[in-house]
Design a protein around this motif. Structure first.
Motif, PDB file in Angstrom:
ATOM      1  N   GLY A 104       3.301  -2.187 -11.766  1.00 57.37           N
ATOM      2  CA  GLY A 104       2.003  -1.822 -12.327  1.00 57.37           C
ATOM      3  C   GLY A 104       0.874  -2.486 -11.574  1.00 57.37           C
ATOM      4  O   GLY A 104       1.053  -3.381 -10.769  1.00 57.37           O
ATOM      5  N   GLY A 105      -0.365  -2.059 -11.867  1.00 57.18           N
ATOM      6  CA  GLY A 105      -1.517  -2.614 -11.175  1.00 57.18           C
ATOM      7  C   GLY A 105      -1.874  -1.789  -9.959  1.00 57.18           C
ATOM      8  O   GLY A 105      -1.140  -0.917  -9.523  1.00 57.18           O
ATOM      9  N   SER A 106      -3.039  -2.045  -9.414  1.00 54.27           N
ATOM     10  CA  SER A 106      -3.514  -1.294  -8.262  1.00 54.27           C
ATOM     11  C   SER A 106      -2.856  -1.800  -6.991  1.00 54.27           C
ATOM     12  O   SER A 106      -2.209  -2.842  -6.957  1.00 54.27           O
ATOM     13  CB  SER A 106      -5.038  -1.440  -8.142  1.00 54.27           C
ATOM     14  N   SER A 107      -3.022  -0.993  -5.898  1.00 55.88           N
ATOM     15  CA  SER A 107      -2.481  -1.421  -4.613  1.00 55.88           C
ATOM     16  C   SER A 107      -3.143  -2.716  -4.150  1.00 55.88           C
ATOM     17  O   SER A 107      -2.512  -3.546  -3.498  1.00 55.88           O
ATOM     18  CB  SER A 107      -2.691  -0.315  -3.567  1.00 55.88           C
ATOM     19  N   LEU A 153       0.829  -1.203   0.000  1.00 55.11           N
ATOM     20  CA  LEU A 153       0.000   0.000   0.000  1.00 55.11           C
ATOM     21  C   LEU A 153       0.864   1.254   0.000  1.00 55.11           C
ATOM     22  O   LEU A 153       0.579   2.227  -0.723  1.00 55.11           O
ATOM     23  CB  LEU A 153      -0.933  -0.005   1.209  1.00 55.11           C
ATOM     24  N   LEU A 154       1.926   1.260   0.805  1.00 61.89           N
ATOM     25  CA  LEU A 154       2.837   2.400   0.835  1.00 61.89           C
ATOM     26  C   LEU A 154       3.576   2.555  -0.482  1.00 61.89           C
ATOM     27  O   LEU A 154       3.789   3.678  -0.960  1.00 61.89           O
ATOM     28  CB  LEU A 154       3.834   2.243   1.990  1.00 61.89           C
ATOM     29  N   VAL A 155       3.972   1.423  -1.075  1.00 65.67           N
ATOM     30  CA  VAL A 155       4.651   1.478  -2.373  1.00 65.67           C
ATOM     31  C   VAL A 155       3.742   2.109  -3.420  1.00 65.67           C
ATOM     32  O   VAL A 155       4.159   2.975  -4.204  1.00 65.67           O
ATOM     33  CB  VAL A 155       5.092   0.069  -2.810  1.00 65.67           C
ATOM     34  N   SER A 156       2.487   1.690  -3.427  1.00 65.31           N
ATOM     35  CA  SER A 156       1.540   2.247  -4.400  1.00 65.31           C
ATOM     36  C   SER A 156       1.287   3.728  -4.160  1.00 65.31           C
ATOM     37  O   SER A 156       1.034   4.485  -5.101  1.00 65.31           O
ATOM     38  CB  SER A 156       0.205   1.488  -4.330  1.00 65.31           C
ATOM     39  N   THR A 157       1.373   4.157  -2.904  1.00 65.14           N
ATOM     40  CA  THR A 157       1.123   5.557  -2.571  1.00 65.14           C
ATOM     41  C   THR A 157       2.328   6.444  -2.841  1.00 65.14           C
ATOM     42  O   THR A 157       2.198   7.554  -3.372  1.00 65.14           O
ATOM     43  CB  THR A 157       0.728   5.691  -1.090  1.00 65.14           C
ATOM     44  N   LEU A 158       3.523   5.963  -2.486  1.00 62.52           N
ATOM     45  CA  LEU A 158       4.716   6.801  -2.535  1.00 62.52           C
ATOM     46  C   LEU A 158       5.489   6.713  -3.845  1.00 62.52           C
ATOM     47  O   LEU A 158       6.135   7.681  -4.243  1.00 62.52           O
ATOM     48  CB  LEU A 158       5.670   6.418  -1.388  1.00 62.52           C
ATOM     49  N   ILE A 159       5.446   5.551  -4.482  1.00 65.63           N
ATOM     50  CA  ILE A 159       6.324   5.310  -5.625  1.00 65.63           C
ATOM     51  C   ILE A 159       5.509   5.300  -6.902  1.00 65.63           C
ATOM     52  O   ILE A 159       4.655   4.444  -7.106  1.00 65.63           O
ATOM     53  CB  ILE A 159       7.092   3.977  -5.455  1.00 65.63           C
TER      54      ILE A 159
END
Length: 331
Positions: free
Chosen positions: A168-171, A156-162
């Motif tokens: 690719g793809g959603s969190s 979740l943090l990776v999807s938010t910060l990076i």
């Protein structure tokens, strides 16, 4: 051991440079000279996936539920460690962006942000807490909880910060991938612990080979792919030096904040030691497999390089602190 190697061996021990660190460096060198590709890379990728599943299965089988339960009473300590791991570090990574922008490449900065999203270590956090005479039961609970929660929080943090470098793809997709490849084997190990736990505890040296071997496999395949994509042409000596400086700055700030906060909140000395070691460290053992799931193969080399360097820096610094605190007089 030949007599002329004794000074070298002693120096390595003082620096806390262990055999695994040497193997990591050799693996990177091998991938740089003889990178795998084609069908070999495909086969090694499948073997690596199986090895990672086995690694997390054994982590689940090794984890003592009794030790976790015994430490759960220190909920304030655990909240502080988790806040340091999953809130303070990501904010620190974002705050250091101006420095990172001048010191490292954008690809390495992605790796720095990924490092900031990772859970704490387990084995070394507990070992250093014990060496420094801290609250070992709380360390077991806190470090274990950090790794379990990290299975959900890190993607979740990776999807938010990076934004760049992720596969690719959603969190939600990232969490599902982590659950399938890491959490399910972990839970299977926990479920079977009543039957295989004693065997696992008796064969820890052999299981350590699986632990470290799976990480070395991921490192080799990741760096092979990155070398084939021109890793060493993109990474200058200046960027590598800048990465070392940023890692040192992050660790120093994390150690200082953990110490200051625990004292301000009135924790006992034993609990403060646990907070410092569990709240300032990042897990290479969890980070490398997670990177393989979350990032494209061509980006993996740059992504895992920061955590590889941070791993050794934290071991050296925390070893010195643990020895110092272990010798201090207590009432």
């Amino acid at each position: 051991m030949p007599s002329f190697l004794a000074p070298v061996s002693a120096a390595l021990r003082r620096l806390s440079i262990d055999t695994f660190t040497v193997l990591l460096l050799c693996t990177v060198a091998l991938a740089s000279v003889l990178p795998c590709g084609g069908q070999t890379a495909v086969v090694l990728g499948k073997v690596t996936t199986v090895a990672i599943g086995l690694l997390f299965f054994l982590h689940g089988a090794k984890l003592s539920r009794e030790a976790i339960v015994s430490g759960f009473t220190h909920w304030r300590l655990h909240v502080l460690v988790l806040a340091s791991t999953f809130v303070m570090f990501p904010l620190l990574g974002l705050a250091l962006k101006p420095l990172a922008g001048n010191a490292v490449t954008p690809e390495l900065y992605v790796g720095i942000l990924f490092l900031c999203t990772l859970p704490s270590t387990v084995q070394s956090s507990i070992a250093f807490t014990s060496m420094a005479r801290g609250n070992v039961a709380a360390a077991v609970c806190s470090a274990s909880a950090s790794n379990f929660i990290g299975i959900f929080v890190t993607p979740l943090l990776v999807s938010t910060l990076i934004v760049r470098g992720a596969a690719g793809g959603s969190s939600l997709d990232a969490v599902i991938s982590i659950v399938e490849q890491l959490l399910l084997p972990f839970l299977a190990g926990q479920f079977l612990r009543p039957w295989i736990g004693h065997w696992v505890d008796r064969h820890k040296p052999m299981l350590k080979i699986v632990d470290q071997g799976s990480i070395l496999l991921v490192v080799y395949t990741a760096f092979s792919e990155s070398v084939n994509e021109g890793l060493w042409h993109k990474l200058s000596p200046g960027s590598l030096a800048g990465l070392v400086v940023i890692n040192c700055v992050m660790l120093a700030i994390a150690l200082a904040l953990a110490t200051w906060t625990s004292r301000r909140l009135g924790f006992k000395r034993e609990d403060e030691i646990t907070i410092v070691f569990c709240g300032s460290k990042k897990s290479l053992a969890s980070g490398v497999p997670m990177a393989k799931v979350l990032f494209a193969p061509s980006a993996l080399g740059m992504v895992i390089l920061p955590i590889m360097l941070f791993h050794q820096i934290q071991l050296m610094v925390c070893a010195v602190l643990a020895q110092k605190w272990g010798r201090e007089p207590r009432p």
